[in-house]
Design a protein around this motif. Structure first.
Motif, mmCIF file in Angstrom:
data_model
loop_
_atom_site.group_PDB
_atom_site.id
_atom_site.type_symbol
_atom_site.label_atom_id
_atom_site.label_comp_id
_atom_site.label_asym_id
_atom_site.label_seq_id
_atom_site.Cartn_x
_atom_site.Cartn_y
_atom_site.Cartn_z
ATOM 1 N N HIS A 72 15.172 28.774 24.027
ATOM 2 C CA HIS A 72 16.372 28.130 23.376
ATOM 3 C C HIS A 72 16.511 26.479 23.258
ATOM 4 O O HIS A 72 16.784 26.156 22.193
ATOM 5 C CB HIS A 72 17.397 28.545 24.459
ATOM 6 N N HIS A 100 20.893 17.830 25.354
ATOM 7 C CA HIS A 100 20.746 19.208 25.490
ATOM 8 C C HIS A 100 19.449 19.605 25.995
ATOM 9 O O HIS A 100 19.348 20.678 26.702
ATOM 10 C CB HIS A 100 21.123 19.961 23.920
ATOM 11 N N HIS A 121 18.471 21.572 29.617
ATOM 12 C CA HIS A 121 17.927 23.114 29.818
ATOM 13 C C HIS A 121 16.384 22.493 30.475
ATOM 14 O O HIS A 121 16.098 23.463 31.000
ATOM 15 C CB HIS A 121 17.703 23.555 28.570
#
Ligand code: NI
Length: 165
Positions: free
Chosen positions: A48, A126, A130
């Motif tokens: 992702h 972001h 993650h």
């Protein structure tokens, strides 16, 4: 804060090197590691963060080639290799499409008006978010963790030290 495109690219490349180190430590066996039984797997989280980069940049006016299949988690090797390509393309595309005026220009993002500098910082955040999740899952899967902003447990051991509490 990023004033020029070059400022951003310098920061981008620095963070990309750290992320690459983490992703290079993935193994196929570890990709199924989850925090809890319904949680996303390590493979899903890592993929992702990689697949999102070209989508995000393209959405905000920095055309970047997408990954082969954002929905299908590939091998650990392909995740790491794709990140290497995507991160380099991102820097290249920014250099090509943005001028030093671009960071302070605004556009609509997430339902509000944001400067391009804020939007780019959002992308780095972001990835960092993650990446942090990924290192926890890697630890749970029994993998060694590379140093990110400071030494990992393994790094302290190399200095003959135990990590501070
Ligand atoms: Ni996300």
């Amino acid at each position: 804060m990023y004033v020029t495109v070059e400022d951003f690219i310098v920061e981008w490349n620095k963070e990309a090197a750290l992320t690459q180190r983490v992703l290079d430590g993935l193994t196929d066996e570890a990709l199924g590691q989850q925090v809890y039984s319904e949680g996303r797997t390590l493979g899903r989280i890592a993929w992702h963060l990689v697949a999102n980069i070209p989508e995000y940049l393209t959405e905000f006016g920095v055309p970047t080639a997408g990954v082969r299949d954002p929905d299908e988690v590939p091998s650990a090797r392909e995740i790491a290799d794709t990140f290497r390509t995507v991160a380099a393309e991102a820097a290249e595309s920014l250099g090509k499409h943005w001028t030093d005026d671009s960071p302070k220009q605004t556009q609509q993002a997430f339902g509000r008006t944001e400067t391009n500098a804020m939007i780019l910082m959002g992308l780095i955040k972001h990835i960092v978010h993650h990446r942090g999740q990924a290192t926890v899952l890697m630890r749970q899967a029994g993998l060694p963790i590379p140093a990110v902003y400071g030494p990992s447990k393994e790094g302290w051991a190399q200095f003959g030290r135990t990590p501070p509490l």
